[in-house]
Enzyme design. Structure first.
Site, PDB file in Angstrom:
ATOM      1  N   GLN A   1       5.710   9.190  -3.777  1.00  0.00           N
ATOM      2  CA  GLN A   1       6.933   8.599  -4.340  1.00  0.00           C
ATOM      3  C   GLN A   1       6.768   8.376  -5.839  1.00  0.00           C
ATOM      4  OE1 GLN A   1       7.745   4.995  -2.108  1.00  0.00           O
ATOM      5  NE2 GLN A   1       7.555   6.109  -0.187  1.00  0.00           N
TER       6      GLN A   1
ATOM      7  N   GLU B   1      -2.982  -1.292   2.495  1.00  0.00           N
ATOM      8  CA  GLU B   1      -2.915  -1.392   3.956  1.00  0.00           C
ATOM      9  C   GLU B   1      -4.036  -2.306   4.443  1.00  0.00           C
ATOM     10  OE1 GLU B   1      -0.770   0.200   5.950  1.00  0.00           O
ATOM     11  OE2 GLU B   1       0.165   1.562   4.519  1.00  0.00           O
TER      12      GLU B   1
ATOM     13  N   TYR C   1       1.298  -8.513  -2.525  1.00  0.00           N
ATOM     14  CA  TYR C   1       2.663  -8.077  -2.199  1.00  0.00           C
ATOM     15  C   TYR C   1       3.713  -8.956  -2.857  1.00  0.00           C
ATOM     16  CZ  TYR C   1       1.353  -4.740   1.474  1.00  0.00           C
ATOM     17  OH  TYR C   1       0.876  -3.658   2.171  1.00  0.00           O
TER      18      TYR C   1
ATOM     19  N   SER D   1       9.583  -2.539  12.744  1.00  0.00           N
ATOM     20  CA  SER D   1       9.808  -1.098  12.884  1.00  0.00           C
ATOM     21  C   SER D   1       8.837  -0.497  13.900  1.00  0.00           C
ATOM     22  CB  SER D   1       9.648  -0.406  11.525  1.00  0.00           C
ATOM     23  OG  SER D   1       8.464  -0.843  10.898  1.00  0.00           O
ATOM     24  N   ASN D   2       7.657  -1.099  14.008  1.00  0.00           N
ATOM     25  CA  ASN D   2       6.633  -0.533  14.885  1.00  0.00           C
ATOM     26  C   ASN D   2       6.480  -1.411  16.127  1.00  0.00           C
ATOM     27  OD1 ASN D   2       4.511   0.897  15.929  1.00  0.00           O
ATOM     28  ND2 ASN D   2       3.018   0.201  14.399  1.00  0.00           N
TER      29      ASN D   2
ATOM     30  N   ARG E   1       1.986  -9.691  18.417  1.00  0.00           N
ATOM     31  CA  ARG E   1       3.284 -10.219  17.981  1.00  0.00           C
ATOM     32  C   ARG E   1       4.397  -9.934  18.980  1.00  0.00           C
ATOM     33  NH1 ARG E   1       4.532  -6.411  12.635  1.00  0.00           N
ATOM     34  NH2 ARG E   1       4.231  -4.408  13.639  1.00  0.00           N
TER      35      ARG E   1
ATOM     36  N   TYR F   1      12.921 -16.916   9.540  1.00  0.00           N
ATOM     37  CA  TYR F   1      12.590 -15.494   9.620  1.00  0.00           C
ATOM     38  C   TYR F   1      11.153 -15.354  10.118  1.00  0.00           C
ATOM     39  CZ  TYR F   1      11.832 -10.627   8.654  1.00  0.00           C
ATOM     40  OH  TYR F   1      11.539  -9.300   8.805  1.00  0.00           O
TER      41      TYR F   1
ATOM     42  N   ASN G   1       1.329  -7.005  11.095  1.00  0.00           N
ATOM     43  CA  ASN G   1       0.954  -6.029  12.135  1.00  0.00           C
ATOM     44  C   ASN G   1      -0.500  -6.182  12.562  1.00  0.00           C
ATOM     45  OD1 ASN G   1      -0.589  -4.713  10.156  1.00  0.00           O
ATOM     46  ND2 ASN G   1       0.966  -3.174   9.751  1.00  0.00           N
TER      47      ASN G   1
ATOM     48  N   LYS H   1       6.922  -8.788   4.338  1.00  0.00           N
ATOM     49  CA  LYS H   1       7.656  -9.488   5.408  1.00  0.00           C
ATOM     50  C   LYS H   1       7.787 -10.967   5.055  1.00  0.00           C
ATOM     51  CE  LYS H   1       5.616  -6.558   9.010  1.00  0.00           C
ATOM     52  NZ  LYS H   1       4.986  -5.601   8.068  1.00  0.00           N
TER      53      LYS H   1
END
Ligand SMILES: *[C@@H]1O[C@H](CO)[C@@H](O)[C@H](O)[C@H]1NC(C)=O
Ligand SMILES: *[C@@H]1O[C@H](CO)[C@@H](O)[C@H](O)[C@H]1NC(C)=O
Ligand SMILES: *[C@@H]1O[C@H](CO)[C@@H](O)[C@H](O)[C@H]1NC(C)=O
Length: 352
Positions: free
Chosen positions: A67, A129, A160, A186-187, A194, A232, A237, A247
């Site tokens: 990107q 990651e 982040y 998403s995963n 979780r 929220y 993950n 997040k």
């Protein structure tokens, strides 16, 4: 016959004049050609005597995940003066630092630079990651001079998100709340901690789930949509030191929700944010107990409001492009970097 004699003289004059011009021009061109190479090499040294410094060249070996973004556009506070960023690999041999984004170079060693490394060139390992999603760390053994990641003990700390202090105390207005709790995932892995936790929680509490296989989250109005929720769920993950992602920072805090977190221990979060800014699942003995606490807050407006007290002094700045900002940190770090150092094993440090 006088005029004819005159014009012959004049022609002869022009002929020799032009000949002289041609010879001078040719000599001058040859001189320039000879001088050119040494000129470009010596120019920086010459200019250095009047205070000009050769820029520190920082090469992005890849744009992360391919990107692309604009380089050399950093917020003022990063002070990239004296540095020049490029993604042009042909400049490899003159680069002072090469930034290697782990996921783009970890499949085989051939993804790393193959030409010999200049002696003054540093390799910066960049990774965002968690260790659970970071394959082939051993490939980096004895190659890396500086680390850049979300871990505080990286050479270049690239989180982040973070909070900044307001100039003066402000009256924060809590966004209008119409819904109770949201979670974007998403995963969806049914065996993950979780998802199992949610499986129990949902028996006691209504949670709107967004993401693949669930409600659609419109990208451009995401903060507005999430801001209508009181809570929220910022469930990471995987659980690792300092691994607190967008997040938490963006989905929850930036949107104006109270985060309910699952991640490293509460003390780890408190290194980055006041303790009354979030709710930790570990504060409760079971999902049911958490659910009843959230429901009690839903009914007690004064108590709920206390989760916003910190916002009279702090705010979460929005990064247009978090990638860009991480790279902006490299320039200053190079100026402060230790002279010589090689990291024997990234794996030993990062996977601890
Ligand atoms: C904070 O204060 C400084 C100096 O007084 C000023 O230059 C700056 O613009 C202020 N920033 C904000 C966000 O108000
Ligand atoms: C914030 O609210 C208090 C009480 O309503 C008020 O006295 C104060 O002037 C306000 N401060 C600002 C900066 O608006
Ligand atoms: C960086 O690491 C390499 C590879 O081990 C080493 O040869 C080089 O001396 C180190 N450079 C600096 C500036 O630390």
């Amino acid at each position: 016959m006088a005029p004819k004699e005159e014009s012959r003289k004049l022609n002869r004059f022009y002929f020799f004049f032009m000949l002289q011009v041609c010879i001078s021009f040719t000599l001058f061109t040859i001189f320039l050609k000879m001088k050119k190479d040494s000129l470009t090499n010596e120019l920086p040294e010459v200019l250095a005597t009047v205070g000009w410094r050769k820029p520190t060249l920082i090469l992005l070996w890849t744009f992360p995940f391919g990107q692309e973004f604009l380089l050399n556009r950093c917020p003022e506070e990063f002070d990239i003066s004296g540095c020049f960023y490029t993604a042009d690999r042909t400049l490899y041999s003159s680069a002072h630092a090469v930034v290697l984004f782990h996921r783009d170079v970890c499949t085989t060693k051939t993804q790393l630079p193959q030409t010999p490394r200049p002696s003054n060139q540093r390799w910066v390992w960049f990774n965002n990651e968690s260790p659970s999603h970071c394959p082939n760390l051993a490939i980096m053994n004895n190659l890396i001079n500086l680390t850049m990641s979300y871990r505080v003990d990286s050479d270049i700390f690239a989180p982040y998100g973070w909070i900044e202090k307001h100039n003066t105390t402000i009256n924060f207005t809590i966004p209008k709340k119409t819904k109770l709790a949201a979670w974007a995932i998403s995963n969806w892995n049914p065996n993950s901690r979780r998802v199992k936790y949610y499986g129990e929680l949902k028996n006691h509490l209504q949670v709107d789930i967004y993401g693949r296989l669930h409600l659609n989250m419109p990208r451009d109005t995401q903060p507005e949509l999430l801001s209508t929720y009181k809570f929220y769920f910022a469930f990471e993950n995987s659980i690792h030191v300092d691994y607190i992602t967008e997040k938490f920072w963006y989905n929850a805090l930036y949107s104006g929700c109270v985060p309910v977190v699952m991640g490293p221990p509460r003390e780890n979060y408190e290194r980055f944010i006041p303790r009354d800014a979030f709710i930790h699942v570990d504060d409760f003995s079971s999902p049911q107990e958490l659910a009843s606490y959230l429901l009690s807050l839903d009914k007690d407006e004064e108590k709920y409001k206390q989760y916003f007290n910190w916002r009279s002094q702090y705010y979460v700045p929005l990064q247009d492009d978090p990638w860009t900002v991480s790279y902006c940190r490299v320039c200053k770090a190079l100026k402060d970097a230790p002279t010589f150092r090689t990291i024997a094993s990234i794996e030993k440090w990062f996977k601890d």
